[in-house]
Design an enzyme around this catalytic site. Structure first.
Site, mmCIF file in Angstrom:
data_model
loop_
_atom_site.group_PDB
_atom_site.id
_atom_site.type_symbol
_atom_site.label_atom_id
_atom_site.label_comp_id
_atom_site.label_asym_id
_atom_site.label_seq_id
_atom_site.Cartn_x
_atom_site.Cartn_y
_atom_site.Cartn_z
ATOM 1 C CD GLU A 1 58.329 22.149 63.058
ATOM 2 O OE1 GLU A 1 59.431 22.342 62.532
ATOM 3 O OE2 GLU A 1 57.330 22.858 62.836
ATOM 4 C CB CYS B 1 54.010 17.618 53.188
ATOM 5 S SG CYS B 1 52.391 17.665 52.361
ATOM 6 C CB CYS C 1 52.068 24.239 49.414
ATOM 7 S SG CYS C 1 50.651 23.137 49.353
ATOM 8 C CB CYS D 1 54.249 24.849 52.879
ATOM 9 S SG CYS D 1 54.225 23.669 54.228
ATOM 10 N N GLY E 1 52.566 17.857 57.209
ATOM 11 C CA GLY E 1 51.945 16.767 56.460
ATOM 12 C C GLY E 1 50.526 17.037 56.005
ATOM 13 C CD GLU E 2 46.368 16.935 52.785
ATOM 14 O OE1 GLU E 2 46.572 18.149 52.840
ATOM 15 O OE2 GLU E 2 45.278 16.420 53.111
ATOM 16 C CB SER F 1 43.993 22.015 57.804
ATOM 17 O OG SER F 1 44.400 22.819 56.729
ATOM 18 C CB SER G 1 44.972 24.787 52.285
ATOM 19 O OG SER G 1 45.130 24.450 53.642
ATOM 20 C CG LEU G 2 40.159 28.351 48.081
ATOM 21 C CD1 LEU G 2 39.818 27.026 47.434
ATOM 22 C CD2 LEU G 2 38.860 29.076 48.495
ATOM 23 C CG HIS G 3 46.527 28.788 49.843
ATOM 24 N ND1 HIS G 3 46.385 29.253 51.129
ATOM 25 C CD2 HIS G 3 46.957 27.499 49.950
ATOM 26 C CE1 HIS G 3 46.732 28.300 51.972
ATOM 27 N NE2 HIS G 3 47.074 27.229 51.290
ATOM 28 C CG ASN H 1 55.535 31.879 59.729
ATOM 29 O OD1 ASN H 1 56.258 32.823 59.980
ATOM 30 N ND2 ASN H 1 55.420 30.832 60.525
ATOM 31 C CB CYS I 1 52.300 24.339 58.484
ATOM 32 S SG CYS I 1 52.776 23.005 57.401
HETATM 33 N N1 SAH Z 1 48.551 19.902 54.683
HETATM 34 C C1 SAH Z 1 47.432 20.531 55.262
HETATM 35 C C2 SAH Z 1 47.611 20.851 56.733
HETATM 36 C C3 SAH Z 1 48.924 21.373 57.149
HETATM 37 S S1 SAH Z 1 49.322 22.976 56.571
HETATM 38 C C4 SAH Z 1 47.034 21.756 54.478
HETATM 39 O O1 SAH Z 1 47.803 22.191 53.623
HETATM 40 O O2 SAH Z 1 45.937 22.255 54.697
HETATM 41 C C5 SAH Z 1 48.237 23.998 57.546
HETATM 42 C C6 SAH Z 1 47.970 25.355 56.952
HETATM 43 O O3 SAH Z 1 49.156 26.172 57.017
HETATM 44 C C7 SAH Z 1 47.559 25.325 55.492
HETATM 45 O O4 SAH Z 1 46.461 26.164 55.276
HETATM 46 C C8 SAH Z 1 48.781 25.858 54.806
HETATM 47 O O5 SAH Z 1 48.492 26.397 53.553
HETATM 48 C C9 SAH Z 1 49.280 26.865 55.798
HETATM 49 N N2 SAH Z 1 50.663 27.240 55.599
HETATM 50 C C10 SAH Z 1 51.688 26.457 55.226
HETATM 51 N N3 SAH Z 1 52.831 27.156 55.154
HETATM 52 C C11 SAH Z 1 52.523 28.424 55.495
HETATM 53 C C12 SAH Z 1 53.281 29.610 55.607
HETATM 54 N N4 SAH Z 1 54.584 29.624 55.350
HETATM 55 N N5 SAH Z 1 52.639 30.735 55.989
HETATM 56 C C13 SAH Z 1 51.317 30.722 56.260
HETATM 57 N N6 SAH Z 1 50.553 29.630 56.174
HETATM 58 C C14 SAH Z 1 51.137 28.482 55.789
HETATM 59 FE FE1 SF4 Z 2 51.802 19.862 52.658
HETATM 60 FE FE2 SF4 Z 2 49.962 21.451 53.749
HETATM 61 FE FE3 SF4 Z 2 52.512 22.244 53.510
HETATM 62 FE FE4 SF4 Z 2 50.993 22.025 51.351
HETATM 63 S S1 SF4 Z 2 50.706 23.453 53.041
HETATM 64 S S2 SF4 Z 2 53.089 21.287 51.548
HETATM 65 S S3 SF4 Z 2 49.786 20.271 51.865
HETATM 66 S S4 SF4 Z 2 51.774 20.594 54.762
#
Ligand code: SAH
Ligand code: SF4
Length: 381
Positions: A97, A117, A121, A124, A195-196, A227, A250-252, A326, A370
């Site tokens: 995407e 990925c 997470c 995600c 992806g990461e 990111s 991406s801290l969370h 999301n 994502c």
């Molecule tokens: N892998 C990398 C970059 C891709 S994800 C990373 O994790 O940073 C990009 C961002 O989208 C990250 O901050 C991730 O935590 C966030 N993300 C992933 N799934 C999500 C969701 N369902 N709702 C909101 N943010 C999300």
């Molecule tokens: Fe991979 Fe980023 Fe999604 Fe985590 S949030 S699974 S690192 S794409």
């Protein structure tokens, strides 16, 4: 697209010149081809395309190379038209995407770095898919080229876009709409798609070099944001190489147990190691880091959570980007309410002088890979 052919998008300008030297072709022709690829956004060698290339050069290119354009499997537009999502097909039929976000004066491409990925997470959609493979530099570059092409005013007969009110993967209500012809230049890239990126470090950095080339797409380093979920060795390598880009982490969660429950790789790279790497990065590059925080109702969105992140980031050059969850099929959490996001921001600003943004989810009806349909960031502080 044949796998045996050299993908021209894989090559930096220097590598293209070297390849031409190997073929005994003039560097002038290499420069001409580069211009066709990245200024003309050419997708074919076939005449009348690339008129300035001699026939012997063109023949060699046709025989041994390809322009790795990624065909569109599906294109969807958000109901407000500001966000377009492309499902692009790779040579091995895998799909990734790419998202084009267009607001007043700001055009951003959100691009993928892997198919799936490995980081898992829990909230995600990409993590729920699992890992398939890394993208090549050319497959990363091709996404930016795709968006740059989409920004050109379309010929009238090509003005159709599917509007999908649910998900790009499973459209159920589609109709044809007219796209507004409007020329704009791609200026911002966020590596926040599938992806990461730091798990695919070399390919991502080569792609960034190609995207930044001043004679090509010429994206400014200050307009590229990578990111990461927190791949500590990758962050330290970025710091050592002083790569010119913006880093988002991406801290969370602000403690190890809560973070590991959301981000399984936190067990491999614990929060204290991650924060030490962030400190090293900021010290060595002098750059502020963006810290992303996916807001999940009741889980990490209370004022107490805001205080914990404020304490964690105290003294660091930081900005917090809050992203309401999301929803995805594989996770039961719900997005935070606007009031909770505002209260979170208020704590960060008033108690810690910590700047933050909340990403509005105006494009949610097309479901970003994502959860990144970031539209109209609203700033606080
Ligand atoms: N892998 C990398 C970059 C891709 S994800 C990373 O994790 O940073 C990009 C961002 O989208 C990250 O901050 C991730 O935590 C966030 N993300 C992933 N799934 C999500 C969701 N369902 N709702 C909101 N943010 C999300
Ligand atoms: Fe991979 Fe980023 Fe999604 Fe985590 S949030 S699974 S690192 S794409």
């Amino acid at each position: 697209m044949s796998a045996a052919l050299l993908n021209l998008y894989d090559l930096t300008r220097e590598q293209l010149r070297t390849q031409f030297a190997r073929w005994d072709f003039s560097p002038v022709h290499a420069a001409t081809l580069w211009n066709y690829l990245y200024l003309g956004l050419a997708d074919s060698f076939t005449p009348p395309a690339m008129p300035k290339l001699p026939a012997k050069v063109r023949d060699r290119l046709i025989a041994e190379t390809q322009i790795g354009v990624l065909p569109t499997a599906l294109e969807t537009a958000s109901s407000d038209g500001f966000t377009h999502k492309y499902l692009l097909t790779l040579a091995d039929a895998e799909r990734i995407e790419t998202v084009l976000m267009r607001y007043t004066g700001r055009v951003t491409a959100c691009i993928s770095s892997q198919v799936g990925c490995a980081m898992g997470c829990v909230f995600c959609a990409t993590g729920q898919m699992g890992y398939t493979r890394h993208l090549t530099p050319g497959e990363i570059v091709a996404q930016a080229v795709h968006v740059a092409r989409a920004l050109r005013p379309p010929p009238p007969e090509k003005c159709h876009v599917i509007r999908d009110t649910a998900s790009a993967m499973s459209p159920h209500t589609c109709h044809v709409i007219r796209d507004k012809p409007a020329a704009a230049r791609l200026r911002n890239i966020v590596l926040m798609g599938m992806g990461e990126p730091l798990h695919n470090y070399d390919a991502v950095m080569t792609a960034i070099d190609i995207l930044r080339d001043e004679t090509g797409l010429a994206l400014g380093a200050e307009r590229i944001t990578l990111s990461t979920v927190g791949v500590v060795p990758g962050i330290l390598r970025l710091a050592a190489e002083k790569r010119p880009l913006h880093l988002a982490i991406s801290l969370h969660a602000a403690n190890q147990a809560e973070r590991a429950a959301l981000v399984p790789v936190a067990k491999k790279w614990p929060l204290d190691e991650l924060m030490a790497a962030c400190r090293t990065y900021s010290e060595s590059t002098g750059r502020r880091i963006f810290y992303e925080w996916t807001l999940i109702a009741g889980k990490n969105d209370t004022p107490a959570h805001a205080r914990a992140v404020g304490e964690l980031l105290r003294g660091l050059p930081a900005q917090v980007n809050l992203i309401p969850l999301n929803p995805t099929n594989g996770y039961t959490g719900a997005p935070s309410h606007t009031a909770a996001a505002k209260a979170f921001q208020h704590v960060l600003a008033s108690e810690f002088k910590l700047p933050s943004t909340v990403r509005q989810r105006r494009g949610i009806d097309i479901a970003a890979g994502c959860g990144q349909l970031a539209v109209n960031e609203t700033s606080a502080n």
